[in-house]
Design an enzyme around this catalytic site. Structure first.
Site, PDB file in Angstrom:
ATOM      1  N   GLU A  33       0.856  -1.204   0.000  1.00  0.00           N
ATOM      2  CA  GLU A  33       0.000   0.000   0.000  1.00  0.00           C
ATOM      3  C   GLU A  33       0.879   1.236   0.000  1.00  0.00           C
ATOM      4  OE1 GLU A  33      -2.998  -0.256   3.059  1.00  0.00           O
ATOM      5  OE2 GLU A  33      -3.869  -2.053   2.172  1.00  0.00           O
ATOM      6  N   HIS A  48      -8.657  10.361   3.081  1.00  0.00           N
ATOM      7  CA  HIS A  48      -8.267   9.246   2.199  1.00  0.00           C
ATOM      8  C   HIS A  48      -8.404   9.720   0.763  1.00  0.00           C
ATOM      9  CE1 HIS A  48      -8.064   5.338   0.322  1.00  0.00           C
ATOM     10  NE2 HIS A  48      -7.795   4.783   1.490  1.00  0.00           N
ATOM     11  N   ARG A  94      -0.381   8.949   1.899  1.00  0.00           N
ATOM     12  CA  ARG A  94      -1.731   9.443   1.655  1.00  0.00           C
ATOM     13  C   ARG A  94      -1.861  10.963   1.581  1.00  0.00           C
ATOM     14  NH1 ARG A  94      -5.374   5.661   5.380  1.00  0.00           N
ATOM     15  NH2 ARG A  94      -4.916   3.975   3.951  1.00  0.00           N
ATOM     16  N   HIS A 150     -11.109  10.551   6.847  1.00  0.00           N
ATOM     17  CA  HIS A 150     -10.937   9.111   7.055  1.00  0.00           C
ATOM     18  C   HIS A 150     -10.437   8.752   8.446  1.00  0.00           C
ATOM     19  CE1 HIS A 150     -10.259   5.008   5.798  1.00  0.00           C
ATOM     20  NE2 HIS A 150      -8.957   5.081   6.051  1.00  0.00           N
ATOM     21  N   ARG A 204      -0.985   9.255   9.165  1.00  0.00           N
ATOM     22  CA  ARG A 204      -0.855   7.806   9.402  1.00  0.00           C
ATOM     23  C   ARG A 204      -0.460   7.051   8.145  1.00  0.00           C
ATOM     24  NH1 ARG A 204      -4.289   3.642   8.569  1.00  0.00           N
ATOM     25  NH2 ARG A 204      -6.196   4.858   8.366  1.00  0.00           N
TER      26      ARG A 204
HETATM   27  C1  SIN Z   1      -7.576   1.382   2.646  1.00  0.00           C
HETATM   28  O1  SIN Z   1      -7.834   0.206   2.482  1.00  0.00           O
HETATM   29  O2  SIN Z   1      -7.208   2.115   1.727  1.00  0.00           O
HETATM   30  C2  SIN Z   1      -7.766   1.968   4.005  1.00  0.00           C
HETATM   31  C3  SIN Z   1      -6.938   1.282   4.996  1.00  0.00           C
HETATM   32  C4  SIN Z   1      -6.383   2.266   5.970  1.00  0.00           C
HETATM   33  O3  SIN Z   1      -7.033   3.271   6.253  1.00  0.00           O
HETATM   34  O4  SIN Z   1      -5.256   2.068   6.419  1.00  0.00           O
END
Ligand code: SIN
Length: 531
Positions: free
Chosen positions: A114, A229, A269, A328, A363
């Protein structure tokens, strides 16, 4: 009868604490305003970041470095060390508790990548339904214990006697007020996404624990760092359906109105959100696009996302998916030491409600479920060991000072301007209208982009709404709005004071990071640290 540990909230942090405390022989109560399974955890998609394999060169140190980089200088390095060192064992413990994570054909845990992660290290369940599976497993586990469950109870305020938290005043499901006594009280009430009109958080995310802590004078920090997000589906449904970072980890691309890529999708993010917001403003539209047409076996790998896209009439194999940022996750919260102790003896916090310092100003993806899984057991261990008050460890050092004077420890400044709550003589609008007004004002003036002018205008609007909320009541819906107003006004005060751009806090009038502002803004009264 007082329990040893009263847990407020039933997400991953609260339920982990309840299960562990019961196993340790403590008497436990869980008090939640909804049903046990209703929490923001249930909506979490991506997964849990933890270094479970080292064969591709990954290591806890690499996870530490990625977390610190995403946190933009404000992480507490000791808290992050705890997170990355203890995380893997907590994942295995959760599996032993009954949570089922996705595995490959050989039975090995599948690892996804991610944004902001240098390696694929995110375990997941049901494709992108990780939170739902964790919640299921923990609800099952807590129901197997002797925990006293107060479902449908609304916590109004902390009970404080001689400076110590001794439980809460709460409304039972019929609306009758009761004191609920406890030797130790744990705030695990989640975040505050309902401050904004567009959010991935459920209706319950109204910052109740943080508001209660502010009213009780417990130290609260980093409220300006609301994370947006970048890739929520642009669609009227609320909470906004999330198009998980895992899609980008699998190769989905972010495109502008002309089909061009304009940002590296795997950056942290805050960076991706700022780039999307700038692009939307430049195009004068409301969204950009996520291109997942190249992903194979979409429905097999991401069944829940495929279902929400189908409900919106979209086919990821052929359609570009409209996306825009949505509120988020709150990186700040009730300040704690490395064991979840707050500045009020008898009061503990963990999960999104807490500011352990692991997230800093932004985060890292999939570190939030992990935080709850790692810090909740530490609370229980500290309670069992007889601890009762904060130590000068972890993020708490921003409040009580660092005895060793280490230069890598983030210092603190007392945040000024926590506004009083102007209680008007009577309520002038119903709770849902007040909530909508608050959400519109916060979205307009304190969203992804902020300035001194927008924040001041928003504070004015919230003060008017606060007066219109009337005096404290026995109406949970109204008290949720009062909690939102309390946390929202503190967020505005912190965001006004932070005259720089750092992590998820973007000031258009102060577009650069200012090294002189590498400190936390802390609301709350002082408490002496214990050795
Ligand atoms: C996501 O799946 O993009 C959200 C997971 C997160 O907030 O860490």
């Amino acid at each position: 009868m007082d329990v040893d540990l009263l847990v407020l909230g039933s997400g991953v942090a609260g339920l982990t604490a309840a299960v562990q405390a019961a196993a340790a022989g403590l008497t436990v109560g869980v008090l939640t305003k909804g049903e046990l399974h209703q929490s923001a955890t249930r909506w979490a998609q991506g997964g849990v970041a933890a270094v479970l394999a080292s064969d591709d060169g990954d290591s806890p140190d690499a996870h530490l470095a990625d977390t610190l980089a995403a946190g933009a200088g404000l992480c507490d390095v000791d808290a992050v060390r705890v997170l990355v060192a203890e995380g893997p064992a907590r994942v295995h413990e959760l599996i032993a508790t009954g949570a089922v994570f996705d595995r490959d054909a050989e039975g090995l845990l599948e690892l996804a990548r991610e944004g902001g992660h240098s390696h694929a290290r995110v375990v997941h369940a049901g494709g992108a339904a990780t939170g739902a599976e964790i919640e299921r497993a923990l609800v099952d586990a807590v129901q197997r214990t002797a925990t006293v469950l107060h479902e449908g109870w609304f916590a109004l305020d902390l009970l404080v006697e001689a400076g110590r938290c001794v439980g809460v005043a709460a409304l039972d499901p019929s609306g009758t007020r009761h004191p609920v006594g406890a030797r130790h009280t744990l705030l695990a009430t989640g975040g505050v996404g309902q401050l904004f009109s567009v959010t991935t958080n459920p209706e319950q995310a109204t910052g109740d624990g943080i508001a209660m802590a502010l009213r009780a004078g417990a130290a609260v920090a980093d409220l300006e760092f609301m994370q947006f997000h970048p890739t929520a589906l642009h669609h009227p449904a609320m909470p906004r359906p999330l198009l998980s970072e895992a899609l980008r980890g699998h190769g989905a691309k972010i495109r502008d109105g002309r089909g061009r890529q304009f940002v590296d999708e795997l950056l942290p993010r805050d960076v991706v959100t700022r780039a999307i917001t700038a692009q939307v403003l430049e195009e004068g539209g409301e969204h950009v696009w996520l291109d997942a047409t190249g992903l194979e076996d979409f429905a097999l790998r991401f069944p829940t996302i495929a279902a929400s896209l189908a409900a919106a009439g979209l086919d990821p194999a052929t359609d570009l998916l409209p996306i825009a940022p949505a509120a988020h996750f709150l990186s700040g919260g009730v300040l704690t030491d490395l064991d979840g102790a707050t500045s009020r003896p008898g009061l503990w916090a963990c999960g999104e409600t807490a500011c352990t310092g692991v997230h800093g100003a932004n985060r890292l993806a999939s570190n939030s479920l992990l935080e709850g899984m790692v810090f909740a057991p530490r609370v229980v261990e500290a309670v069992v060991a007889g601890r009762d008050g904060p130590r000068a460890t972890g993020a708490m050092r921003s409040h009580v000072g660092d005895p060793e004077g280490r230069p890598d420890v983030v210092g603190g400044r007392t945040a000024q301007g926590l506004p009083g709550f102007p209680t008007g003589p009577e309520r002038t609008a119903d709770p849902s209208k007040l909530r909508e007004g608050l959400q519109r004002a916060m979205t307009r003036g304190a969203g992804v982009l902020r300035s001194a002018g927008s924040l001041a205008a928003t504070e004015h609007e919230l003060a008017v709404l606060a007066a219109g909320a009337g005096p404290p009541s026995a109406d949970p819906q109204l008290e949720e709005v009062r909690n939102l107003l309390t946390v929202g006004r503190a967020l505005l005060a912190a965001a006004s004071a932070r005259e720089e751009t750092r992590g998820s806090h973007t000031r258009t009038d102060f577009p650069d990071r200012d090294a002189a502002r590498r400190h936390r803004l802390v609301f709350g009264v002082s408490a002496p640290a214990q050795p």
